[in-house]
Design a protein around this motif. Structure first.
Motif, mmCIF file in Angstrom:
data_model
loop_
_atom_site.group_PDB
_atom_site.id
_atom_site.type_symbol
_atom_site.label_atom_id
_atom_site.label_comp_id
_atom_site.label_asym_id
_atom_site.label_seq_id
_atom_site.Cartn_x
_atom_site.Cartn_y
_atom_site.Cartn_z
ATOM 1 N N LEU A 189 -36.681 47.918 38.197
ATOM 2 C CA LEU A 189 -37.765 47.875 39.554
ATOM 3 C C LEU A 189 -38.229 47.041 40.330
ATOM 4 O O LEU A 189 -37.689 46.771 40.968
ATOM 5 C CB LEU A 189 -39.270 48.572 39.258
ATOM 6 C CG LEU A 189 -40.140 48.870 40.620
ATOM 7 C CD1 LEU A 189 -39.477 49.644 41.449
ATOM 8 C CD2 LEU A 189 -41.044 49.698 39.934
ATOM 9 N N LEU A 190 -37.792 45.578 39.201
ATOM 10 C CA LEU A 190 -38.348 44.718 39.332
ATOM 11 C C LEU A 190 -37.085 43.681 39.836
ATOM 12 O O LEU A 190 -37.460 43.290 41.083
ATOM 13 C CB LEU A 190 -38.886 43.897 38.114
ATOM 14 C CG LEU A 190 -39.642 43.669 37.851
ATOM 15 C CD1 LEU A 190 -40.541 42.626 36.342
ATOM 16 C CD2 LEU A 190 -40.988 43.011 39.012
ATOM 17 N N ALA B 168 -46.194 40.813 37.510
ATOM 18 C CA ALA B 168 -46.035 42.001 37.344
ATOM 19 C C ALA B 168 -45.222 42.317 35.714
ATOM 20 O O ALA B 168 -45.551 43.185 35.790
ATOM 21 C CB ALA B 168 -44.513 42.342 38.709
ATOM 22 N N VAL C 270 -37.106 36.111 40.619
ATOM 23 C CA VAL C 270 -37.366 38.136 39.384
ATOM 24 C C VAL C 270 -37.561 37.287 38.136
ATOM 25 O O VAL C 270 -37.717 38.142 37.148
ATOM 26 C CB VAL C 270 -36.822 39.080 40.366
ATOM 27 C CG1 VAL C 270 -37.545 40.085 39.102
ATOM 28 C CG2 VAL C 270 -37.914 38.944 41.242
ATOM 29 N N ILE D 130 -34.664 45.083 41.670
ATOM 30 C CA ILE D 130 -34.047 45.288 42.428
ATOM 31 C C ILE D 130 -35.107 45.856 43.740
ATOM 32 O O ILE D 130 -34.881 45.318 44.826
ATOM 33 C CB ILE D 130 -33.926 47.156 42.342
ATOM 34 C CG1 ILE D 130 -32.974 48.328 41.596
ATOM 35 C CG2 ILE D 130 -34.110 48.062 44.115
ATOM 36 C CD1 ILE D 130 -33.102 49.870 41.459
ATOM 37 N N SER D 131 -36.306 45.296 43.124
ATOM 38 C CA SER D 131 -37.665 44.952 44.813
ATOM 39 C C SER D 131 -36.891 43.633 45.052
ATOM 40 O O SER D 131 -37.655 42.818 46.132
ATOM 41 C CB SER D 131 -38.764 44.979 43.758
ATOM 42 O OG SER D 131 -39.327 45.829 43.647
ATOM 43 N N GLY D 132 -36.880 42.984 43.601
ATOM 44 C CA GLY D 132 -36.207 41.399 44.088
ATOM 45 C C GLY D 132 -35.031 41.384 45.473
ATOM 46 O O GLY D 132 -34.980 40.754 46.079
ATOM 47 N N LEU E 151 -41.842 34.674 44.878
ATOM 48 C CA LEU E 151 -41.597 35.940 43.912
ATOM 49 C C LEU E 151 -41.739 35.611 43.050
ATOM 50 O O LEU E 151 -41.942 36.937 42.239
ATOM 51 C CB LEU E 151 -39.774 36.167 44.836
ATOM 52 C CG LEU E 151 -39.357 37.161 44.910
ATOM 53 C CD1 LEU E 151 -40.161 38.827 45.766
ATOM 54 C CD2 LEU E 151 -37.756 37.545 45.524
ATOM 55 N N ALA F 268 -34.207 43.089 47.609
ATOM 56 C CA ALA F 268 -34.397 44.182 48.471
ATOM 57 C C ALA F 268 -35.170 43.326 48.912
ATOM 58 O O ALA F 268 -35.077 42.331 49.975
ATOM 59 C CB ALA F 268 -34.966 45.390 48.127
ATOM 60 N N LEU F 269 -36.355 42.558 48.490
ATOM 61 C CA LEU F 269 -37.018 41.374 49.649
ATOM 62 C C LEU F 269 -36.672 40.580 49.589
ATOM 63 O O LEU F 269 -36.482 39.647 50.607
ATOM 64 C CB LEU F 269 -38.570 41.280 48.573
ATOM 65 C CG LEU F 269 -39.774 42.480 48.421
ATOM 66 C CD1 LEU F 269 -40.555 41.724 47.429
ATOM 67 C CD2 LEU F 269 -40.402 42.511 49.871
ATOM 68 N N THR G 158 -27.733 46.597 36.009
ATOM 69 C CA THR G 158 -28.813 46.324 37.748
ATOM 70 C C THR G 158 -28.629 45.342 36.700
ATOM 71 O O THR G 158 -29.675 43.711 36.970
ATOM 72 C CB THR G 158 -30.305 46.689 37.503
ATOM 73 O OG1 THR G 158 -30.191 46.898 35.648
ATOM 74 C CG2 THR G 158 -29.730 48.189 37.646
#
Length: 397
Positions: free
Chosen positions: A381-382, A371, A135, A384-386, A364, A388-389, A34
């Motif tokens: 998680l950061l 965060a 991120v 993956i979230s970045g 972001l 996706a957003l 990741t």
């Protein structure tokens, strides 16, 4: 109390060792699958996961390991993964962390290389990196804040750090900056100690990066062989310092100019493949090998490139516990540490210029900083979230 009953149960020790190895296994597999953004970003993610979240070691020890990784040739982030695995779970942890950090990127690079050979270009993944890069910036800043409080110990190290940042932006060689910073801190501390004790004397063996003497260049193309490929990658992996740009220079000199196996465009695409896949940027070696001889050569090139790192970390690891026991070694390491942090600042600035391109990426990055500093959210998680957003935003706009 019965003395026999106070001794640790062998089964409990075995269970703890298995638990630590399992922890190393899943952590570095996840980071390898990741993590994006280059060595500075990967080291920042490792700091968040192993120091902040899991407390495997403290910031000073982590920073010392970063300094050691900068002093030896090879991909820094991969070597850092090995050191952390060794610290947590011994020699099995060292092998596990190093291999699992590399494998996801190698697999992704092999797939990219297959698509490149089949369709003639690298698939476009800019929409994924669009949200990840801001991120990554937040994670790097968090690590710099934590490590900087340990690395900048006094006015001397602060001055060396500021000077190293300035010289980095002026284009000075990264390795020269590391050794110069170390030498300055060591020399000033020696002068201070000498002023206090006129009998103080210094005996130091100079630590200089090994120079590389390349064979004479030839314009003639040398027939491809896996033996030559293996030896070339082994040589490069044994001597390379610095960033992905340095990797480009080594590969260009060897595979484009000397051997004539690749074109400049193919090499640029190989470096790009290493940057858009997770894990170490040095997985470009996999791409280069695949272009020249399919997946067998891709795996062979990967093995040859990373072997020196495994050997060097195993050899140097026995010296790490002694680095703080002699004042001059401690001073040398303090200089290397603050210079390495300065290089991270420089690389982060360059990363930021490419990551913060509009209001959304700036927002972001700010959300990522909140965060990291306020909620200490898991780095995976950061990321993956970045991603996706960023993908959703690009799709909608």
């Amino acid at each position: 109390m019965d003395e026999a009953n106070s001794e640790p149960n062998p089964k409990e020790i075995t269970d703890a060792a298995k638990s630590h190895l399992r922890e190393v296994f899943f952590l570095f597999l996840r980071i390898g699958a990741t993590a994006f953004g280059g060595p500075a970003a990967y080291i920042a993610i490792m700091q968040q996961e192993t120091v902040r979240k899991r407390s495997w070691l403290d910031d000073q020890t982590f920073l010392d390991l970063v300094g050691v990784c900068n002093l030896i040739p090879g991909p820094n982030a991969t070597e850092m993964a090995m050191f952390l695995g060794l610290k947590r779970s011994g020699w099995l942890g060292y092998l596990t962390s190093g291999i699992l950090f590399i494998i996801p990127g190698v697999i992704a690079t092999l797939i990219l290389a297959w698509a490149y050979v089949t369709y003639g270009s690298i698939p476009q993944v800019a929409w994924v990196l669009y949200g990840i890069k801001p991120v990554v910036m937040a994670i790097v800043i968090g690590a710099l804040w934590d490590l900087g409080r340990k690395g900048v110990k006094n006015v001397l190290t602060a001055a060396v750090g500021v000077a190293a940042i300035a010289l980095y932006f002026l284009g000075f060689n990264e390795i020269a900056l590391l050794f110069t910073g170390a030498a300055v801190v060591m020399l000033v501390r020696f002068i201070i100690r000498s002023a206090k004790d006129s009998k103080q004397n210094l005996s130091v063996i100079p630590l200089l990066p090994l120079g590389l003497s390349w064979p004479a260049l030839s314009s003639a193309t040398i027939p491809f062989s896996q033996t030559t490929l293996f030896l070339s990658m082994l040589k490069i992996g044994s001597v390379i310092y610095g960033s992905g740009y340095v990797l480009y220079a080594f590969f260009n000199s060897e595979f484009v100019v000397r051997l004539g196996w690749l074109t400049h465009q193919q090499l640029l695409d190989a470096i790009a493949a290493g940057q858009i896949t997770p894990g170490p940027v040095a997985s470009s070696a996999t791409f280069v090998g695949y272009l020249m001889g399919g997946w067998q050569s891709g795996l062979l090139a990967t093995l040859a490139f990373f072997i020196p790192s495994f050997v060097l970390v195993a050899a140097v690891s026995r010296l790490v516990p002694f680095l703080r026991k002699k004042w001059w070694l401690s001073a040398f390491l303090d200089g290397v540490n603050v210079s390495a942090l300065a290089l991270m600042v420089g690389v982060s600035w360059e990363l930021g210029r490419g990551a913060l391109v509009d209001w959304f990426t700036i927002a972001l990055a700010i959300a990522g900083l909140i965060a990291v500093f306020r909620f200490k959210i898991n780095s995976a998680l950061l990321l993956i979230s970045g991603a996706a957003l960023g993908a959703v935003y690009r799709f909608l706009t």
